[in-house]
Design a protein around this motif. Structure first.
Motif, short mmCIF file in Angstrom:
data_model
loop_
_atom_site.label_atom_id
_atom_site.label_comp_id
_atom_site.label_asym_id
_atom_site.label_seq_id
_atom_site.Cartn_x
_atom_site.Cartn_y
_atom_site.Cartn_z
N VAL A 67 -9.94 -6.09 13.47
CA VAL A 67 -8.31 -6.34 13.49
C VAL A 67 -8.53 -5.00 12.24
O VAL A 67 -8.37 -4.63 11.37
CB VAL A 67 -7.90 -7.35 12.74
N ALA A 68 -7.00 -4.14 12.58
CA ALA A 68 -6.81 -3.37 12.05
C ALA A 68 -4.93 -3.18 11.90
O ALA A 68 -4.60 -4.17 12.40
CB ALA A 68 -6.80 -2.03 11.88
N PHE A 69 -4.15 -3.74 10.49
CA PHE A 69 -3.23 -4.10 10.32
C PHE A 69 -2.02 -2.65 9.37
O PHE A 69 -3.22 -1.71 8.86
CB PHE A 69 -2.69 -5.53 10.04
N ALA A 70 -0.73 -2.65 9.29
CA ALA A 70 0.11 -1.86 8.54
C ALA A 70 0.90 -2.79 7.92
O ALA A 70 1.77 -3.34 8.44
CB ALA A 70 0.24 -0.95 9.67
N LEU A 71 0.42 -3.56 6.24
CA LEU A 71 1.24 -3.62 5.63
C LEU A 71 2.27 -2.52 5.05
O LEU A 71 2.50 -1.78 4.88
CB LEU A 71 0.38 -3.97 4.11
N PRO A 72 3.29 -3.16 4.84
CA PRO A 72 4.67 -2.66 4.38
C PRO A 72 4.20 -2.28 2.61
O PRO A 72 3.58 -3.15 2.58
CB PRO A 72 5.65 -4.07 4.03
N ASP A 73 4.53 -1.33 2.55
CA ASP A 73 4.92 -0.65 0.94
C ASP A 73 5.30 -2.01 0.52
O ASP A 73 5.91 -2.91 0.73
CB ASP A 73 5.83 0.62 1.08
N GLY A 74 4.38 -1.93 -0.92
CA GLY A 74 4.90 -2.92 -2.01
C GLY A 74 3.75 -4.41 -2.04
O GLY A 74 3.57 -5.28 -2.32
N TYR A 75 2.95 -4.00 -0.71
CA TYR A 75 2.24 -5.06 -0.58
C TYR A 75 0.52 -4.90 -0.27
O TYR A 75 0.41 -3.72 0.03
CB TYR A 75 2.05 -6.20 0.78
N THR A 105 -20.23 -15.23 -0.26
CA THR A 105 -19.36 -15.46 -0.55
C THR A 105 -19.13 -13.99 -0.65
O THR A 105 -19.82 -13.28 -0.38
CB THR A 105 -19.32 -15.37 -2.35
N VAL A 106 -18.10 -13.58 -0.85
CA VAL A 106 -17.33 -12.33 -0.56
C VAL A 106 -18.00 -11.40 -1.57
O VAL A 106 -17.48 -11.69 -3.16
CB VAL A 106 -15.91 -12.39 0.02
N LEU A 107 -18.77 -10.16 -1.77
CA LEU A 107 -19.09 -9.56 -2.44
C LEU A 107 -18.09 -9.35 -3.58
O LEU A 107 -18.09 -8.96 -4.95
CB LEU A 107 -20.17 -9.16 -2.30
N ASN A 108 -17.44 -8.64 -3.25
CA ASN A 108 -16.24 -7.24 -4.34
C ASN A 108 -14.95 -8.40 -4.07
O ASN A 108 -14.10 -7.91 -3.56
CB ASN A 108 -16.51 -5.76 -3.32
N SER A 109 -14.84 -9.73 -4.75
CA SER A 109 -14.50 -10.84 -4.62
C SER A 109 -12.84 -10.38 -5.78
O SER A 109 -13.60 -10.61 -7.31
CB SER A 109 -14.92 -12.19 -4.34
N PRO A 110 -12.06 -10.21 -5.44
CA PRO A 110 -11.19 -10.01 -4.27
C PRO A 110 -11.05 -8.70 -3.64
O PRO A 110 -11.70 -7.61 -4.64
CB PRO A 110 -9.88 -10.46 -3.97
N GLY A 111 -11.62 -8.19 -2.75
CA GLY A 111 -11.44 -6.79 -1.82
C GLY A 111 -9.90 -6.78 -1.38
O GLY A 111 -8.91 -7.88 -1.41
N THR A 112 -9.69 -5.96 -1.79
CA THR A 112 -8.21 -4.99 -1.72
C THR A 112 -8.15 -3.96 -1.04
O THR A 112 -8.73 -3.16 -0.24
CB THR A 112 -7.55 -4.35 -3.04
N ILE A 113 -7.01 -4.92 -0.06
CA ILE A 113 -6.95 -3.80 1.46
C ILE A 113 -5.14 -2.75 1.07
O ILE A 113 -4.24 -3.77 1.31
CB ILE A 113 -6.91 -4.42 2.80
N ASP A 114 -5.31 -1.45 0.89
CA ASP A 114 -3.84 -1.33 0.38
C ASP A 114 -3.03 -1.33 1.87
O ASP A 114 -3.57 -1.08 2.62
CB ASP A 114 -4.45 0.23 -0.16
N ALA A 115 -1.70 -0.50 0.96
CA ALA A 115 -0.84 -0.79 2.03
C ALA A 115 -0.90 0.67 3.13
O ALA A 115 -0.92 0.81 3.95
CB ALA A 115 0.21 -0.89 1.61
N ASP A 116 -1.30 1.69 2.90
CA ASP A 116 -1.48 2.99 2.94
C ASP A 116 -3.35 2.69 4.32
O ASP A 116 -3.50 3.90 5.05
CB ASP A 116 -1.65 4.13 2.25
N TYR A 117 -3.48 2.01 4.17
CA TYR A 117 -5.47 2.07 4.71
C TYR A 117 -5.26 1.20 6.45
O TYR A 117 -4.18 0.83 6.58
CB TYR A 117 -5.87 0.34 4.17
N ARG A 118 -5.46 1.99 7.29
CA ARG A 118 -5.17 1.68 8.80
C ARG A 118 -6.40 1.39 9.32
O ARG A 118 -6.28 1.46 11.27
CB ARG A 118 -4.17 2.91 9.36
#
Length: 164
Positions: free
Chosen positions: A58-66, A83-96
């Motif tokens: 999956v890929a998604f487009a988060l709104p700005d500020g999320y 477990t998740v190695l880089n926990s928590p992993g962050t997905i930025d709003a501009d990543y597609r």
């Protein structure tokens, strides 16, 4: 969705290799995180101490500020040491791009990740951005410069003592 929770629309794309898999979803009415599934063509065996990037399809487009936070699943951690190695992993709003989950096996037995298996949780969260205001000094606080393990203690240690 409960009366206290609100939902924001988030465009999502199911990639070809995730055909037949569910989209991320909340397992219960009050769940904060959605389950992410492994979108694998073949099982992946994680030997003890090894890590792998597991695609979710999956890929998604988060709104700005999320942001989206990729977090471990407690059951995998408790039962298998996975477990998740880089926990928590962050997905930025501009990543597609495709969401990937870096899993690591801290257990003592090999662990097999199968297609469609719930591998992590995804939490969508608001964030604020800082605007640095450079200062010559910081205001005092009850904690002061007390570092690791210092909260709840009243005696303050010097910086030299904190590093030993």
């Amino acid at each position: 969705m409960s009366a206290t929770a609100s939902a924001i629309p988030v465009p999502i794309v199911r990639l070809a290799h995730a055909a037949g898999l569910d989209l991320p979803a909340y397992a219960t009415e009050h769940a904060a995180g959605m389950d992410l599934l492994a979108a694998l063509a073949e099982p992946v065996v994680l030997e003890p101490g090894r890590r792998a990037l597991i695609p979710t399809g999956v890929a998604f487009a988060l709104p700005d500020g999320y942001e989206a936070q990729v977090r471990p699943r407690s059951g995998l951690a408790l039962k298998h040491g996975v477990t998740v190695l880089n926990s928590p992993g962050t997905i930025d709003a501009d990543y597609r791009g495709e969401v990937g989950v870096i899993l690591i096996n801290h257990g003592d037995q090999p662990f097999t990740v199968e297609r469609g298996q719930r591998i992590a949780q995804l939490v969508i969260a608001r964030y604020v951005r800082a605007a640095w205001a450079e200062s010559a000094a910081l205001p005092d606080s009850a904690r002061g410069t007390g570092g690791f393990g210092s909260t709840g203690q009243f005696a303050q240690s010097s910086p030299a003592q904190e590093t030993h």
